[in-house]
Design a protein around this motif. Structure first.
Motif, PDB file in Angstrom:
ATOM      1  N   UNK A 170      29.958  26.444  38.687  1.00 37.19           N
ATOM      2  CA  UNK A 170      31.405  26.492  38.484  1.00 37.19           C
ATOM      3  C   UNK A 170      31.744  27.767  37.738  1.00 37.19           C
ATOM      4  N   UNK A 171      32.677  28.543  38.277  1.00 39.64           N
ATOM      5  CA  UNK A 171      33.126  29.776  37.631  1.00 39.64           C
ATOM      6  C   UNK A 171      34.619  29.706  37.364  1.00 39.64           C
ATOM      7  N   UNK A 172      35.006  30.220  36.207  1.00 39.64           N
ATOM      8  CA  UNK A 172      36.419  30.341  35.841  1.00 39.64           C
ATOM      9  C   UNK A 172      36.717  31.820  35.618  1.00 39.64           C
ATOM     10  N   UNK A 173      37.733  32.318  36.328  1.00 35.56           N
ATOM     11  CA  UNK A 173      38.103  33.736  36.266  1.00 35.56           C
ATOM     12  C   UNK A 173      39.466  33.867  35.581  1.00 35.56           C
ATOM     13  N   UNK A 174      39.565  34.827  34.680  1.00 38.62           N
ATOM     14  CA  UNK A 174      40.813  35.096  33.967  1.00 38.62           C
ATOM     15  C   UNK A 174      41.134  36.573  34.158  1.00 38.62           C
ATOM     16  N   UNK A 175      42.346  36.871  34.588  1.00 41.13           N
ATOM     17  CA  UNK A 175      42.653  38.259  34.913  1.00 41.13           C
ATOM     18  C   UNK A 175      44.089  38.610  34.545  1.00 41.13           C
ATOM     19  N   UNK A 176      44.286  39.893  34.296  1.00 38.97           N
ATOM     20  CA  UNK A 176      45.641  40.403  34.048  1.00 38.97           C
ATOM     21  C   UNK A 176      46.313  40.783  35.358  1.00 38.97           C
ATOM     22  N   UNK A 177      45.569  40.698  36.454  1.00 37.96           N
ATOM     23  CA  UNK A 177      46.098  41.051  37.766  1.00 37.96           C
ATOM     24  C   UNK A 177      45.871  39.919  38.757  1.00 37.96           C
ATOM     25  N   UNK A 178      46.814  39.741  39.642  1.00 35.89           N
ATOM     26  CA  UNK A 178      46.720  38.680  40.628  1.00 35.89           C
ATOM     27  C   UNK A 178      45.679  39.021  41.690  1.00 35.89           C
ATOM     28  N   UNK A 179      44.881  38.018  42.071  1.00 38.43           N
ATOM     29  CA  UNK A 179      43.888  38.229  43.128  1.00 38.43           C
ATOM     30  C   UNK A 179      44.568  38.297  44.482  1.00 38.43           C
ATOM     31  N   UNK A 180      44.060  39.189  45.342  1.00 40.70           N
ATOM     32  CA  UNK A 180      44.631  39.314  46.695  1.00 40.70           C
ATOM     33  C   UNK A 180      43.571  38.941  47.717  1.00 40.70           C
TER      34      UNK A 180
END
Length: 199
Positions: free
Chosen positions: A189-199
């Motif tokens: 299980x991976x959790x990703x946190x970003x300042x940019x939206x994934x495309x």
């Protein structure tokens, strides 16, 4: 003698209540939230400056300029679970844009249950303002089970995203659980946190 026993028993009960009260006030995954917030604080900073701010002096392997990733040396241990950590940078600008934590659950009913709990904990802590978005994520969480993640040679994965916050502090969060490439007994299980939206 009876008085001493009563005082001792009273002290034990009082201590138990205090410990229980402290436990309720401290979320099980508080350390993970702290790490997300530490990394979010360096989003949009140059990679070198961000690593220095996080006091990361060495990492597993070198900076991958193709993927823009840096795997951290430190393994987080929370509730007897180990979490890897990875930083993501935007390659053209060399600025930090994301953070990933990952762990592995056993392929069992308790594993599915614990995976659902962990995602729900993050959904509750980083609550989306949009109710439809929250419902969409909750529906995906309910699918974390044996039917959606079958054994090889069939493959399966569940992935969903939501947003938290506004303006410059807006956080794009994605979770993904899938079959393991290494073992039929594991579910990463991976959790990703970003300042940019994934495309």
């Amino acid at each position: 003698m009876r008085k001493s026993c009563f005082i001792l028993l009273y002290s034990v009960v009082l201590l138990s209540l205090l410990v229980a009260g402290c436990s309720k006030g401290t979320p099980k995954y508080a350390e993970l939230f702290t790490q997300v917030e530490r990394h979010q604080a360096v989003f949009k900073q140059p990679l070198e400056e961000g690593l220095a701010a996080l006091e990361i002096t060495d990492a597993v392997g070198e900076y991958d300029t193709t993927l823009g990733t840096v795997m951290q040396d430190e393994i987080l241990t929370v509730n007897d679970m180990e979490f890897i950590q990875q930083i993501t940078a935007d390659v053209p600008t060399d600025k930090i844009i994301g953070y990933r934590i990952g762990t592995v659950f056993p392929r069992s009913e308790s594993g599915y249950e614990n995976a659902r709990e962990l995602v729900r904990v993050f959904l509750e802590h980083y609550k989306p303002a949009d109710k439809e978005e929250a419902a969409k994520v909750e529906q995906s969480i309910q699918k974390i089970n044996r039917m959606a993640l079958p054994l090889k040679p069939l493959t399966g994965s569940i992935e969903e995203s939501w947003t938290y916050g506004e303006g410059e502090n807006k956080l794009y969060i994605t979770y993904k659980i899938s079959n393991s490439n290494q073992s039929d007994e594991e579910l990463p299980l991976n959790l990703y946190f970003s300042s940019e939206e994934k495309h």
